[in-house]
Design an enzyme around this catalytic site. Structure first.
Site, PDB file in Angstrom:
ATOM      1  N   CYS A 210      31.213   4.213 101.966  1.00 38.69           N
ATOM      2  CA  CYS A 210      30.094   3.151 101.273  1.00 38.69           C
ATOM      3  C   CYS A 210      30.817   3.000  99.813  1.00 38.69           C
ATOM      4  O   CYS A 210      31.126   4.712  99.693  1.00 38.69           O
ATOM      5  CB  CYS A 210      28.674   3.234 101.647  1.00 38.69           C
ATOM      6  SG  CYS A 210      28.287   3.230 102.996  1.00 38.69           S
TER       7      CYS A 210
ATOM      8  N   ARG B 133      36.089   0.393 100.605  1.00 42.16           N
ATOM      9  CA  ARG B 133      35.464   1.837 101.118  1.00 42.16           C
ATOM     10  C   ARG B 133      34.554   1.725 102.624  1.00 42.16           C
ATOM     11  O   ARG B 133      34.259   1.929 103.429  1.00 42.16           O
ATOM     12  CB  ARG B 133      34.846   2.302 100.547  1.00 42.16           C
ATOM     13  CG  ARG B 133      35.423   3.470  99.413  1.00 42.16           C
ATOM     14  CD  ARG B 133      35.077   4.019  98.177  1.00 42.16           C
ATOM     15  NE  ARG B 133      36.191   5.028  98.376  1.00 42.16           N
ATOM     16  CZ  ARG B 133      35.897   6.998  98.415  1.00 42.16           C
ATOM     17  NH1 ARG B 133      34.999   6.582  99.342  1.00 42.16           N
ATOM     18  NH2 ARG B 133      37.165   7.255  98.021  1.00 42.16           N
TER      19      ARG B 133
ATOM     20  N   TRP C 167      29.118  -0.272 104.354  1.00 44.60           N
ATOM     21  CA  TRP C 167      29.586   0.382 106.117  1.00 44.60           C
ATOM     22  C   TRP C 167      28.648   1.367 106.641  1.00 44.60           C
ATOM     23  O   TRP C 167      27.859   1.984 106.586  1.00 44.60           O
ATOM     24  CB  TRP C 167      30.631   1.217 105.872  1.00 44.60           C
ATOM     25  CG  TRP C 167      31.269   1.074 107.316  1.00 44.60           C
ATOM     26  CD1 TRP C 167      32.430   0.768 107.533  1.00 44.60           C
ATOM     27  CD2 TRP C 167      31.375   2.256 108.105  1.00 44.60           C
ATOM     28  NE1 TRP C 167      33.237   1.013 108.950  1.00 44.60           N
ATOM     29  CE2 TRP C 167      32.141   1.705 109.507  1.00 44.60           C
ATOM     30  CE3 TRP C 167      30.510   3.453 108.217  1.00 44.60           C
ATOM     31  CZ2 TRP C 167      32.738   3.031 110.158  1.00 44.60           C
ATOM     32  CZ3 TRP C 167      30.303   4.057 109.945  1.00 44.60           C
ATOM     33  CH2 TRP C 167      32.171   3.525 110.607  1.00 44.60           C
TER      34      TRP C 167
ATOM     35  N   ASN D  27      24.927   6.721 100.500  1.00 50.32           N
ATOM     36  CA  ASN D  27      25.970   6.693 101.567  1.00 50.32           C
ATOM     37  C   ASN D  27      25.600   7.956 102.011  1.00 50.32           C
ATOM     38  O   ASN D  27      24.859   8.652 101.100  1.00 50.32           O
ATOM     39  CB  ASN D  27      27.658   6.892  99.818  1.00 50.32           C
ATOM     40  CG  ASN D  27      28.108   5.880  99.829  1.00 50.32           C
ATOM     41  OD1 ASN D  27      27.317   4.846  99.432  1.00 50.32           O
ATOM     42  ND2 ASN D  27      28.732   5.827  98.796  1.00 50.32           N
TER      43      ASN D  27
ATOM     44  N   LYS E  94      49.049   2.059 113.242  1.00 45.57           N
ATOM     45  CA  LYS E  94      48.631   1.337 112.998  1.00 45.57           C
ATOM     46  C   LYS E  94      48.733  -0.354 113.355  1.00 45.57           C
ATOM     47  O   LYS E  94      47.618  -0.789 112.856  1.00 45.57           O
ATOM     48  CB  LYS E  94      50.108   1.171 111.892  1.00 45.57           C
ATOM     49  CG  LYS E  94      50.065   2.156 110.817  1.00 45.57           C
ATOM     50  CD  LYS E  94      49.583   2.211 109.755  1.00 45.57           C
ATOM     51  CE  LYS E  94      47.768   3.040 109.766  1.00 45.57           C
ATOM     52  NZ  LYS E  94      48.438   4.077 109.363  1.00 45.57           N
TER      53      LYS E  94
ATOM     54  N   HIS F 210      54.179   9.063 134.359  1.00 45.50           N
ATOM     55  CA  HIS F 210      53.930  10.399 134.409  1.00 45.50           C
ATOM     56  C   HIS F 210      52.024   8.976 134.582  1.00 45.50           C
ATOM     57  O   HIS F 210      51.146   9.189 135.352  1.00 45.50           O
ATOM     58  CB  HIS F 210      52.854  11.008 133.751  1.00 45.50           C
ATOM     59  CG  HIS F 210      54.443  12.195 134.555  1.00 45.50           C
ATOM     60  ND1 HIS F 210      54.164  13.126 135.565  1.00 45.50           N
ATOM     61  CD2 HIS F 210      55.933  12.987 133.342  1.00 45.50           C
ATOM     62  CE1 HIS F 210      55.670  13.558 135.433  1.00 45.50           C
ATOM     63  NE2 HIS F 210      55.550  13.378 134.026  1.00 45.50           N
TER      64      HIS F 210
HETATM   65  C1  F6R Z   1      44.302   5.701 109.942  1.00 42.74           C
HETATM   66  C2  F6R Z   1      43.847   5.859 108.916  1.00 42.74           C
HETATM   67  C3  F6R Z   1      42.890   6.773 109.635  1.00 42.74           C
HETATM   68  C4  F6R Z   1      42.286   8.369 108.131  1.00 42.74           C
HETATM   69  C5  F6R Z   1      41.335   9.308 109.036  1.00 42.74           C
HETATM   70  C6  F6R Z   1      41.722  10.467 108.308  1.00 42.74           C
HETATM   71  O1  F6R Z   1      45.554   4.115 109.275  1.00 42.74           O
HETATM   72  O2  F6R Z   1      43.814   5.671 107.167  1.00 42.74           O
HETATM   73  O3  F6R Z   1      42.368   7.029 110.346  1.00 42.74           O
HETATM   74  O4  F6R Z   1      43.660   8.836 108.398  1.00 42.74           O
HETATM   75  O5  F6R Z   1      40.734   8.437 108.543  1.00 42.74           O
HETATM   76  O6  F6R Z   1      41.273  10.568 106.453  1.00 42.74           O
HETATM   77  P1  F6R Z   1      41.531  11.296 105.405  1.00 42.74           P
HETATM   78  O7  F6R Z   1      43.498  11.468 105.324  1.00 42.74           O
HETATM   79  O8  F6R Z   1      40.953  10.471 104.544  1.00 42.74           O
HETATM   80  O9  F6R Z   1      41.118  12.842 106.184  1.00 42.74           O
END
Ligand code: F6R
Length: 614
Positions: free
Chosen positions: A2, A27, A76, A102, A491, A510
């Site tokens: 958040c 965020r 969030w 948060n 992605k 497999h």
């Molecule tokens: C995918 C993505 C997430 C982050 C994961 C880790 O696009 O953004 O899978 O890679 O939440 O986040 P960090 O790198 O900030 O620890």
């Protein structure tokens, strides 16, 4: 996850807070709220939806809303569905204390039961509301807001970054941090608090990063930081390192597209001042003090989540093949709960864009406690993982706002390549000549990425149009391109909500091969490397079952046209650096698929940029 922004000073804080919330919206974005204190009274408004919905709702004030003390929040949802009532801020019974928060209050249910028994009436389904009521109780005893917050937090288990305002003391904000990032922005006759520097960089570049367990009492002219037991703590004022332009879209339709296009520059930045191409050497200041540990490491463990975990998988190939150090890669969320065997001659790398991911942070603490050397590969400067590690390397990708990580990934891969070269040279696992060749290969990557961006975009838009209604996608690759397949699939599912799986190409037979028919698009990452022929065999297997093939292949591969329905060309790159280049068309494909399907690219449903809860 958040977003938090707070202000105390002499200006009207409403535009400051709303602008800050917009910058934080990436965020977490299912509801937003604002609390203002004026003439000893609260005005609190909250709305499910985007910050724009809150702004629209505030229009009924006809611009009359103004205050010099206030705070705002984007949520969030963790506890309670995203609706107006569950949006923050939350009040106490008398509407004299308001909280934004948060994190997660793990023992909220026990506290709530006790407070309900004492006559408190709760309005929301959130864990946060118990804080407001608990602080109310403590205020009755202490008649001091900072003390009331400290006493309340002493009863709380869980994580928090929070701000408390009260009409009892309407000249101050109380902020507290445990597990969720919070910074204090230091101004002239005004001060700020925020969960992310992006929210306040317009107003000040001087910040104090709050430490875990710290409470702050902030007025317009004074900041006191203390422990929960009321001991004063040291404050260090630091400078925000990024520019405002870096957190703006700058003419692009989405942050994600901007960030994809920034990669030639961000990859260069990751190498700048570190890679000496002519000598084939690498200097990494953040590893100087731990270099000995790294060179003598019996084993490397890489732990991370999501995209950063995929970068770690590529790191395993680099460390084992070039630096010849046994390497394991583990999801941080699994590592932290399984009592892993860690020795003092192990080096544990934490990879994290945000530097705040709860599971990665906890995995690092666990490894540290077990005596390992813990090193960070982090993007956000000053983040908790960066601070708590024994050493590390910043990836210098600049702020990443798009929820789907793109430029951070390629910068992580670049830094992993640099660390590998540094170790390999120092340990002598490669010759000087070989190191020079590899350095030249690395240095050439930004130009190759520019070429892909310029040459493939139009074709990828057409492929996205072709497959916009697909229900499923398979991504296949081998060796260091297996993690590329995983990342390409992640992605796609994140932003276009198409189910996608990544597999090592040879694993397909497999099981997943059962899925293949004329409706299944299969993306092959198939550069001309040592296992090219093997991947081509896997590709033939898909073709025989009438799967529709999109191949990411090298510019000089003339066989592939015969086999694939679509061929996206990428320049040849040294094998283990290939993922930095080969992921670019897959990022573009997921982006244009999402655009074709009309989804919200920068704020995909249910996701949040920085996952600070378990
Ligand atoms: C995918 C993505 C997430 C982050 C994961 C880790 O696009 O953004 O899978 O890679 O939440 O986040 P960090 O790198 O900030 O620890």
């Amino acid at each position: 996850m958040c977003g938090i922004v707070g202000y105390v000073g002499s200006r009207n804080c409403v535009p400051i807070i709303l602008e800050g919330l917009k910058r934080l919206e990436y965020r977490g974005y299912d509801s937003a709220g604002i609390a203002l204190v004026k003439d000893g009274l609260f005005s609190i408004d909250k709305k499910a939806g985007k910050v724009a919905d809150l702004v629209q709702h505030l229009s009924h004030y006809n611009g009359s809303l103004s205050a010099q003390l206030g705070m705002g929040h984007t949520r969030w949802a963790t506890h309670g569905e995203p609706n107006d009532i569950n949006a923050h801020p939350h009040w106490d019974s008398e509407e004299k204390i308001a909280v934004i928060h948060n994190g997660i209050i793990e023992n909220y249910s026990t506290i709530k039961t006790k407070l309900v028994r004492e006559g408190h009436v709760f309005r929301s389904a959130t864990d946060t509301e118990v804080l407001a009521h608990l602080i109310e109780e403590m205020y009755k005893r202490t008649q001091n807001l900072a003390s009331a917050v400290r006493h309340a937090l002493a009863e709380v288990e869980g994580t928090y970054g929070l701000v408390v305002l009260s009409t009892h003391e309407s000249d101050r904000m109380i902020a507290a941090r445990k597990g969720s990032p919070l910074i204090i922005g230091v101004g002239d006759g005004e001060n700020f608090v925020a969960s992310d520097a992006a929210a306040i960089v317009d107003h000040t570049r001087q910040v104090i990063y709050m430490k875990d367990g710290e409470v702050a009492e902030i007025t317009a002219t004074n900041i006191r930081t203390m422990t929960i037991d009321d001991e004063d703590t040291e404050r260090e004022i630091e400078e925000i390192t990024f520019e405002l332009s870096q957190i703006e879209r700058g003419g692009y339709d989405h942050f994600m597209l901007k960030e994809i296009h920034e990669q030639p520059e961000t990859i260069t930045n990751a190498m700048r001042g570190r890679l000496q191409v002519d000598e084939g050497t690498v200097v990494l200041g953040g590893l100087r003090d731990v270099q000995d540990k790294l060179l003598k490491a019996r084993r490397i463990v890489i732990t991370a989540c999501g995209t950063s975990w995929h970068a770690g998988l590529v790191g395993e190939y680099l460390f084992e093949e070039i630096a010849r150090i046994p390497t394991e890669v583990e999801y941080a969320s699994e590592f932290r709960y399984r009592n892993p065997i860690i020795n003092s001659d192990d080096v544990v790398f934490l990879i994290s864009q945000s530097g705040e991911t709860a599971d990665t942070l906890a995995a690092g603490r666990e490894a540290k406690q077990k005596g390992a050397t813990v090193l960070g590969i982090v993007n956000v400067v000053g983040s908790t993982i960066a601070r708590e590690s024994h050493g590390g390397v910043y990836v210098h990708a600049g702020p990443e706002i798009g929820v789907a990580s793109t430029k951070a990934f390629t910068s992580q891969l670049t830094v992993l390549s640099l660390i590998t070269l540094m170790i390999a040279r120092a340990k002598g696992t490669i010759t000087e000549k070989h190191a020079q060749v590899l350095s030249q290969e690395l240095a050439a990557i930004p130009e190759k990425v520019s070429r892909i961006l310029a040459k493939t975009t139009e074709q990828i838009k057409e492929i996205a149009e072709e497959f916009r209604n697909a229900q499923n996608f398979l991504y296949l690759g081998r060796g260091a391109n297996f993690p590329v397949a995983l990342e390409g699939a992640l992605k796609l599912k994140e932003i276009s909500y198409i189910h996608a799986e990544g597999y090592p190409a040879a694993e397909m037979k497999h099981g997943p091969i059962a899925l293949i028919d004329e409706n299944m698009p299969v993306v092959f990452v198939v550069p001309k490397d040592g296992i090219y022929e093997k991947v081509i065999s896997n590709l033939q297997e898909v073709k025989a079952r009438r799967g529709r093939i999109i191949a990411v292949a090298n510019e000089d591969d003339h066989e592939i046209e015969e086999l694939a329905d679509f061929v996206i060309r990428v320049p040849r790159t040294y094998g283990y650096f290939g993922p930095i280049v080969n992921i670019i068309p897959l990022q573009l494909l997921s982006y244009y698929m999402a655009v074709a399907r009309g989804t919200n690219v920068d704020q995909p449903r249910n996701l949040a940029k920085s996952v600070t809860v378990e």
